[in-house]
Design an enzyme around this catalytic site. Structure first.
Site, PDB file in Angstrom:
ATOM      1  N   GLN A  19      -3.104 -23.409 -49.591  1.00 49.65           N
ATOM      2  CA  GLN A  19      -4.416 -24.242 -49.701  1.00 49.65           C
ATOM      3  C   GLN A  19      -5.356 -23.651 -48.957  1.00 49.65           C
ATOM      4  O   GLN A  19      -5.056 -22.749 -47.958  1.00 49.65           O
ATOM      5  CB  GLN A  19      -3.950 -25.526 -48.946  1.00 49.65           C
ATOM      6  CG  GLN A  19      -5.332 -26.346 -48.666  1.00 49.65           C
ATOM      7  CD  GLN A  19      -5.241 -27.706 -48.152  1.00 49.65           C
ATOM      8  OE1 GLN A  19      -4.886 -27.978 -47.084  1.00 49.65           O
ATOM      9  NE2 GLN A  19      -4.973 -28.542 -49.348  1.00 49.65           N
ATOM     10  N   PHE A  22     -11.427 -39.196 -45.210  1.00 51.17           N
ATOM     11  CA  PHE A  22     -10.860 -37.676 -45.329  1.00 51.17           C
ATOM     12  C   PHE A  22     -10.563 -37.687 -46.806  1.00 51.17           C
ATOM     13  O   PHE A  22     -10.375 -38.448 -47.619  1.00 51.17           O
ATOM     14  CB  PHE A  22      -9.566 -37.747 -44.687  1.00 51.17           C
ATOM     15  CG  PHE A  22      -9.647 -36.488 -43.678  1.00 51.17           C
ATOM     16  CD1 PHE A  22     -10.398 -36.731 -42.358  1.00 51.17           C
ATOM     17  CD2 PHE A  22      -9.052 -35.382 -44.076  1.00 51.17           C
ATOM     18  CE1 PHE A  22     -10.422 -35.659 -41.495  1.00 51.17           C
ATOM     19  CE2 PHE A  22      -9.398 -34.304 -42.851  1.00 51.17           C
ATOM     20  CZ  PHE A  22      -9.905 -34.372 -41.757  1.00 51.17           C
ATOM     21  N   GLY A  35       8.624 -29.252 -34.509  1.00 51.63           N
ATOM     22  CA  GLY A  35       9.848 -28.934 -33.736  1.00 51.63           C
ATOM     23  C   GLY A  35       9.939 -29.791 -32.535  1.00 51.63           C
ATOM     24  O   GLY A  35      11.004 -30.333 -31.882  1.00 51.63           O
ATOM     25  N   GLY A  93      11.037 -23.335 -32.693  1.00 50.59           N
ATOM     26  CA  GLY A  93       9.560 -23.647 -33.118  1.00 50.59           C
ATOM     27  C   GLY A  93       9.333 -24.926 -32.292  1.00 50.59           C
ATOM     28  O   GLY A  93       9.973 -26.023 -32.226  1.00 50.59           O
ATOM     29  N   HIS A  96      -5.353 -21.747 -45.546  1.00 51.40           N
ATOM     30  CA  HIS A  96      -5.227 -22.785 -44.425  1.00 51.40           C
ATOM     31  C   HIS A  96      -3.759 -23.068 -44.353  1.00 51.40           C
ATOM     32  O   HIS A  96      -3.370 -23.462 -43.298  1.00 51.40           O
ATOM     33  CB  HIS A  96      -6.024 -23.990 -44.626  1.00 51.40           C
ATOM     34  CG  HIS A  96      -6.161 -24.979 -43.716  1.00 51.40           C
ATOM     35  ND1 HIS A  96      -6.434 -24.752 -42.359  1.00 51.40           N
ATOM     36  CD2 HIS A  96      -5.799 -26.235 -43.620  1.00 51.40           C
ATOM     37  CE1 HIS A  96      -6.242 -25.941 -41.578  1.00 51.40           C
ATOM     38  NE2 HIS A  96      -5.955 -26.758 -42.235  1.00 51.40           N
ATOM     39  N   GLY A 123       6.245 -26.537 -32.326  1.00 47.52           N
ATOM     40  CA  GLY A 123       4.922 -27.234 -32.635  1.00 47.52           C
ATOM     41  C   GLY A 123       5.280 -28.608 -32.759  1.00 47.52           C
ATOM     42  O   GLY A 123       5.994 -28.984 -32.440  1.00 47.52           O
ATOM     43  N   GLY A 124       4.344 -29.340 -33.527  1.00 43.95           N
ATOM     44  CA  GLY A 124       4.599 -30.793 -33.696  1.00 43.95           C
ATOM     45  C   GLY A 124       5.855 -31.117 -34.366  1.00 43.95           C
ATOM     46  O   GLY A 124       6.635 -31.993 -33.870  1.00 43.95           O
ATOM     47  N   ARG A 168      -2.039 -30.109 -50.587  1.00 47.63           N
ATOM     48  CA  ARG A 168      -1.819 -31.282 -49.741  1.00 47.63           C
ATOM     49  C   ARG A 168      -3.149 -32.001 -49.446  1.00 47.63           C
ATOM     50  O   ARG A 168      -4.510 -31.326 -49.327  1.00 47.63           O
ATOM     51  CB  ARG A 168      -1.574 -30.389 -48.463  1.00 47.63           C
ATOM     52  CG  ARG A 168      -1.296 -31.443 -47.071  1.00 47.63           C
ATOM     53  CD  ARG A 168      -0.740 -30.489 -45.848  1.00 47.63           C
ATOM     54  NE  ARG A 168      -1.650 -29.657 -45.360  1.00 47.63           N
ATOM     55  CZ  ARG A 168      -2.863 -30.085 -44.759  1.00 47.63           C
ATOM     56  NH1 ARG A 168      -3.277 -31.445 -44.346  1.00 47.63           N
ATOM     57  NH2 ARG A 168      -3.439 -28.917 -44.048  1.00 47.63           N
ATOM     58  N   SER A 193      -0.576 -33.423 -43.200  1.00 44.41           N
ATOM     59  CA  SER A 193       0.221 -32.090 -42.504  1.00 44.41           C
ATOM     60  C   SER A 193       0.716 -32.751 -41.051  1.00 44.41           C
ATOM     61  O   SER A 193       1.930 -32.828 -40.933  1.00 44.41           O
ATOM     62  CB  SER A 193      -0.425 -30.903 -42.217  1.00 44.41           C
ATOM     63  OG  SER A 193      -1.704 -31.041 -41.485  1.00 44.41           O
ATOM     64  N   LEU A 194      -0.458 -33.463 -40.393  1.00 43.78           N
ATOM     65  CA  LEU A 194       0.259 -34.003 -39.155  1.00 43.78           C
ATOM     66  C   LEU A 194       1.292 -35.044 -39.248  1.00 43.78           C
ATOM     67  O   LEU A 194       1.993 -35.410 -38.542  1.00 43.78           O
ATOM     68  CB  LEU A 194      -1.114 -34.230 -38.369  1.00 43.78           C
ATOM     69  CG  LEU A 194      -1.925 -33.289 -37.883  1.00 43.78           C
ATOM     70  CD1 LEU A 194      -2.878 -34.014 -36.910  1.00 43.78           C
ATOM     71  CD2 LEU A 194      -1.233 -32.337 -36.926  1.00 43.78           C
ATOM     72  N   GLU A 212     -12.492 -31.089 -42.152  1.00 45.68           N
ATOM     73  CA  GLU A 212     -12.911 -31.986 -43.074  1.00 45.68           C
ATOM     74  C   GLU A 212     -13.540 -33.303 -42.777  1.00 45.68           C
ATOM     75  O   GLU A 212     -14.209 -33.927 -43.351  1.00 45.68           O
ATOM     76  CB  GLU A 212     -11.765 -32.444 -44.070  1.00 45.68           C
ATOM     77  CG  GLU A 212     -11.967 -32.811 -45.512  1.00 45.68           C
ATOM     78  CD  GLU A 212     -10.805 -33.051 -46.182  1.00 45.68           C
ATOM     79  OE1 GLU A 212     -10.163 -31.847 -46.624  1.00 45.68           O
ATOM     80  OE2 GLU A 212      -9.897 -33.979 -46.337  1.00 45.68           O
ATOM     81  N   ARG A 269      -8.934 -30.912 -51.374  1.00 45.58           N
ATOM     82  CA  ARG A 269      -9.584 -29.685 -50.857  1.00 45.58           C
ATOM     83  C   ARG A 269      -9.474 -28.738 -51.903  1.00 45.58           C
ATOM     84  O   ARG A 269     -10.359 -27.767 -51.979  1.00 45.58           O
ATOM     85  CB  ARG A 269      -8.394 -29.185 -49.954  1.00 45.58           C
ATOM     86  CG  ARG A 269      -8.809 -29.885 -48.536  1.00 45.58           C
ATOM     87  CD  ARG A 269      -8.042 -29.472 -47.256  1.00 45.58           C
ATOM     88  NE  ARG A 269      -8.158 -30.314 -46.070  1.00 45.58           N
ATOM     89  CZ  ARG A 269      -7.507 -30.379 -45.163  1.00 45.58           C
ATOM     90  NH1 ARG A 269      -6.305 -29.599 -45.116  1.00 45.58           N
ATOM     91  NH2 ARG A 269      -7.805 -30.933 -44.141  1.00 45.58           N
ATOM     92  N   LEU A 324     -11.526 -22.750 -38.628  1.00 49.07           N
ATOM     93  CA  LEU A 324     -11.719 -23.950 -39.204  1.00 49.07           C
ATOM     94  C   LEU A 324     -12.641 -24.709 -38.828  1.00 49.07           C
ATOM     95  O   LEU A 324     -13.004 -25.045 -37.574  1.00 49.07           O
ATOM     96  CB  LEU A 324     -10.102 -24.624 -38.944  1.00 49.07           C
ATOM     97  CG  LEU A 324     -10.102 -25.882 -39.789  1.00 49.07           C
ATOM     98  CD1 LEU A 324     -10.014 -26.082 -41.282  1.00 49.07           C
ATOM     99  CD2 LEU A 324      -8.751 -26.732 -39.036  1.00 49.07           C
ATOM    100  N   HIS A 340      -8.814 -23.995 -47.350  1.00 49.01           N
ATOM    101  CA  HIS A 340      -9.628 -25.114 -47.057  1.00 49.01           C
ATOM    102  C   HIS A 340     -11.027 -24.768 -47.158  1.00 49.01           C
ATOM    103  O   HIS A 340     -11.598 -23.635 -46.991  1.00 49.01           O
ATOM    104  CB  HIS A 340      -9.320 -25.044 -45.414  1.00 49.01           C
ATOM    105  CG  HIS A 340      -9.896 -26.376 -44.709  1.00 49.01           C
ATOM    106  ND1 HIS A 340     -11.285 -26.643 -44.798  1.00 49.01           N
ATOM    107  CD2 HIS A 340      -9.184 -27.300 -44.270  1.00 49.01           C
ATOM    108  CE1 HIS A 340     -11.496 -27.800 -44.128  1.00 49.01           C
ATOM    109  NE2 HIS A 340     -10.270 -28.380 -43.911  1.00 49.01           N
ATOM    110  N   GLU A 398       5.545 -27.636 -41.708  1.00 45.10           N
ATOM    111  CA  GLU A 398       5.168 -26.560 -42.623  1.00 45.10           C
ATOM    112  C   GLU A 398       6.096 -25.491 -43.229  1.00 45.10           C
ATOM    113  O   GLU A 398       5.572 -25.075 -44.393  1.00 45.10           O
ATOM    114  CB  GLU A 398       3.792 -25.872 -42.028  1.00 45.10           C
ATOM    115  CG  GLU A 398       2.922 -25.169 -43.325  1.00 45.10           C
ATOM    116  CD  GLU A 398       1.620 -24.615 -42.521  1.00 45.10           C
ATOM    117  OE1 GLU A 398       1.006 -25.154 -41.505  1.00 45.10           O
ATOM    118  OE2 GLU A 398       1.070 -23.796 -43.302  1.00 45.10           O
TER     119      GLU A 398
END
Lengths: 586, 231
Positions: A240, A119, A19, A14, A353, A16-17, A396, A401-402, A255, A286, A252, A242, A385
């Site tokens: 979750q 947020f 990985g 993976g 989400h 993504g962020g 969450r 998440s980020l 928020e 959320r 999406l 959203h 995730e």
């Protein structure tokens, strides 16, 4: 069948962020690392994150990690492990500053510091009022972050295997993980990537629901691989929804819209969140907002001719603020909802989400072998995730998440480096049957002459989850859902597709993905059916209250026997006092 | 809905060909990608890339009725039928709409696509004024879909030598970043009859960019900087 074997120190599945963050740690430590991704790295789903990444930088108003920790524990409805939550919140500032140094194009305040916006669920002074904690790059924070992390990996000369799909883990008799079996999509060739450390960073599986903000690629491949290898999945009942997915399209809407001052209206033009969360209103957690919206719709106060959605109003922010802080939202609303939010409200509904559960890990990314004790699966790590640390518990907070993928991507990368240095050993021998499970799956699919359509079984899976395991959950419906999802699983054992080609066979990829989605869906439904309380995102009509006496525990689902076990929540932080469970009001 | 789609599977086809389809849409099918996904449910041999379905990942770039774009944000209602769909022009086809993007990414990688700053890292963020940050708008949003570069005749003729609009847009993204210290090296890297100067301001890139970005303008700014440097 002869099969190629390639050796690496570490394999990351993976890009993504999480990985990419982990890979950076490994590449910069000069380990031989292979990063596998089904898509070119910048196409990973982190790219779609919008509103921000949390860190108590306090750039505009006082803030600190302890308030952030409190908010996260409360947001999790006290199901999050407080040691891991403390770890994450304390590391947040460092993680965000580091990203800025990597070149992340954050928005700026007049004094040159990183711009922060309010947020949902983030407050100052333990719930007193909303606080500006979300560090943002307009409403494209995930895009900016993913590209920055990829760029940094280009600098570190990380080796990528682009458009490779991992199929199954390689585990030996002792239970150690020795790499993965993977398929190059362009050629259909299968190889064993033999590694001393394997890090799963495959993201979520939001594609188990019909209405989802998630990308097509979010099919829970790491969870499927783990489940088939005998590793349990934790807290899978917690998904979750959203509050603001574009009605009908699922896309999406951040928020951050509400963070910038937008709010929700029912068909009477009433700002109904004032009734549900008097203090922070539209910036409640959320789960709270999504439930309030679903209640409004259920009680006939939804907007539109079918009274089936809620309106998100932001025109009062003015076109200038919208174009500066929420340009992507304006673009999405015009394209997918046919409205210009500078003039008219956006029709929205709660939309699947994020997966709070996942592969159980400790806060160093090491995968837990089972529900009891702290034994780990040697050689296996997970982050982002796909992992359940658990910092998000039953719900969450937005922007966490980020943060999660930065902090635990790095922590797991560091742990791999440490383990490989301490254990300066050669690769363990591959078992003779290393690739058997994956090859058998492929052989069955390729030799099938008839069977179930991937498209139809997938659609039935998503319908079943949507209908029986949504925002509100009912005992009879869950029981029916368990029966139906087991039936879907059984049908998925007979998948058939026409395309037998080796070259970029996306039909085969979709079938393999569906097998992973099945593991996620079954674990979700079975776990949800068993949890007899309402907590965070899990809302049971027959058990409307949180039950701390009996259910302050994590669910562990085992594929073998479709069996559930439980593990107590860790209420003890690393250095500070516990936050004792109390009623959750916003 | 009527579609005419480029098909080619090197495993079975001697030659590429156009295949006509007539598919039933559902009322929820709004974007071209919805139609392609529906088509895939009928004919699973049809291959294309897709992921986010909202125009941010850059996977489903293709040539739609003669113009490059993203299927996921192209409205069906805006398209003349039969909709003629081909792979992005100028890149080798792997299968159907899936092209080999190696050359495209090689050019992106050639512009040192990361912030270079060798100063000791401060404890806090490096400061940047809102005005300086604004210089990055219109640059950092690129999704690397390749719609622009594969609509550019200069890139078609010299994909190995000309960086192309996407790569040059990113080259300028780092030049424009006040935190970056390598402007001179970046300009050296581009001062070449091909790498930068094959851009003849035809502006196809601007015309097709699904994110509304303007590579031609960024290229112009790089050229200006080169001129300024020599005076």
């Amino acid at each position: 069948m002869a099969i190629t074997t390639r050796q690496f120190d570490a394999v990351v599945v993976g890009a993504g962020g999480s990985g990419l963050r982990a890979a950076l740690q490994l590449a910069e430590a000069n380990l031989r690392v292979a990063v596998l991704s089904k898509v070119f790295p910048t196409r990973s789903h982190t790219v779609a994150a919008q509103g921000g990444v949390s860190a108590s930088l306090g750039n505009e108003e006082p803030d600190n990690w302890h308030w952030h920790m409190y908010d996260t524990v409360k947001g999790s409805d006290y199901l999050g492990d407080q040691d891991a939550i403390e770890f994450m919140c304390r590391k947040a500032n460092e993680a965000v500053i580091e990203l800025e140094h990597f070149g992340m194009p954050f928005d700026r305040l007049d004094n040159g510091k990183i711009y922060q916006r309010p947020f949902g669920g983030h407050t100052s002074n333990y719930g007193e009022r909303a606080v500006k904690r979300a560090c943002a790059a307009a409403d494209r924070t995930g895009h900016a972050m993913l590209h920055t992390l990829y760029q940094r990996n280009v600098r570190a000369k990380t080796q990528f295997f682009v458009e490779w799909m991992a199929l199954d883990l390689v585990r030996n008799q002792a239970g150690d993980v020795l790499g993965v079996v993977a398929m190059e999509m362009e050629t259909g060739e299968v190889a064993i990537l033999h590694a001393k450390a394997t890090l799963l960073a495959t993201g979520g599986a939001g594609r188990i629901y019909s209405a989802s903000t998630n990308a097509f690629i979010n099919t829970g491949d790491g969870l499927g691989m783990a489940a088939r290898a005998g590793i349990p999945l934790e807290d899978m009942e917690f998904w979750q929804f959203h509050p603001t997915g574009v009605a009908g399209a699922g896309v999406l809407i951040t928020e951050g819209v509400r963070g910038e001052g937008g709010f929700l209206l029912n068909k009477n033009g009433e700002r109904f969140m004032e009734r549900y969360a008097p203090t922070v209103k539209d910036l409640a957690s959320r789960d709270v907002v999504a439930r309030a919206m679903a209640t409004e719709i259920k009680e006939g106060r939804g907007a539109g001719k079918d009274a089936d959605h809620i309106l998100l109003k932001l025109d009062h922010l003015g076109a200038d603020v919208i174009d500066k802080r929420l340009p992507g939202i304006r673009e999405i609303a015009k394209k997918f909802a046919n409205v210009d939010p500078a003039k008219d409200p956006i029709p929205v509904v709660p939309t699947c989400h994020y997966q709070m559960g996942g592969i159980p890990t400790n806060m160093h990314g090491q995968v837990l072998a089972g529900h009891s004790g702290n034994a780990i699966v040697k050689g296996l790590y997970a982050a982002g995730e796909c992992a359940c640390v658990s910092v998000h518990g039953a719900n969450r907070l937005g922007t966490n998440s980020l943060l999660d993928l930065l902090v635990f991507g790095k922590a797991s990368g560091e742990q791999v480096v440490k383990d490989l240095r301490a254990d300066a050993i050669a690769h363990q021998d591959l078992p003779k049957d290393a690739a058997d499970r994956a090859l058998a799956r492929l052989a069955r699919l390729d030799s099938a002459k008839s069977g179930e359509s991937v498209h139809e079984v997938g659609a039935e899976l998503r319908r079943t989850m949507q209908l029986h395991c949504g925002v509100f959950r009912f005992p009879d419906s869950l029981a029916e859902g368990v029966r139906k999802i087991n039936e879907v699983a059984e049908r998925a054992g007979r998948l058939y597709f026409k395309d037998k080609s080796k070259v970029f066979n996306t039909a085969r990829v979709e079938a393999l993905e569906l097998e992973n989605l099945v593991e996620v869906a079954v674990s979700t439904m079975v776990s949800a059916h068993a949890r007899q309380e309402s907590r965070g995102a899990h809302d049971r009509s027959d058990f409307p209250n949180r039950d701390d006496a009996n259910w302050m525990k994590h669910t562990f689902w085992y594929k073998e026997g479709n069996r559930l076990e439980y593990r107590p929540v860790n209420l003890k932080p690393l250095t500070v006092e516990s936050f004792e469970p109390k009623a959750r009001v916003y | 809905m009527r579609l005419s789609i480029y098909r080619y599977n090197p495993d079975v086809d001697a030659q590429p060909y156009m295949q006509d389809y007539d598919i039933e849409l559902e009322p929820t099918d709004r974007m071209l990608l919805d139609a392609l996904v529906r088509l895939k449910s009928v004919d699973d041999t049809f291959a294309f890339r897709r992921s986010c379905r909202e125009g941010v990942c850059g996977s489903d770039a293709m040539n739609i009725n003669g113009k490059n774009g993203l299927a996921c944000i192209t409205k069906i209602a805006d398209l003349k039928e039969p909709v003629v769909i081909r792979p992005l022009p100028g890149l080798p086809v792997i299968r159907d709409l899936i092209v080999d993007m190696s050359q495209f990414f090689k050019q992106y990688h050639s512009v040192t696509p990361y912030v270079v700053n060798d100063a000791p890292r401060p404890e806090t963020e490096r400061l940047q004024s809102p005005e300086d940050r604004e210089e990055l708008n219109g640059l950092y949003e690129c999704i690397l879909c390749a719609c622009c570069s594969t609509s550019c005749p200069s890139f078609w003729w010299n994909p190995d030598k000309f960086v192309g609009p996407a790569g040059l847009l990113q080259a300028y993204r780092f030049i424009a970043d006040t935190r970056d210290q390598a402007t001179n090296e970046r300009l050296d890297n581009l001062e070449d009859p091909y790498r930068l100067f094959r851009c003849h301001s035809i502006m196809n890139c601007v015309d097709v960019c699904p994110k509304g970005l303007n590579p031609t303008k960024a290229i112009g700014k790089i050229k200006d900087l080169l001129v300024k440097r020599t005076v």
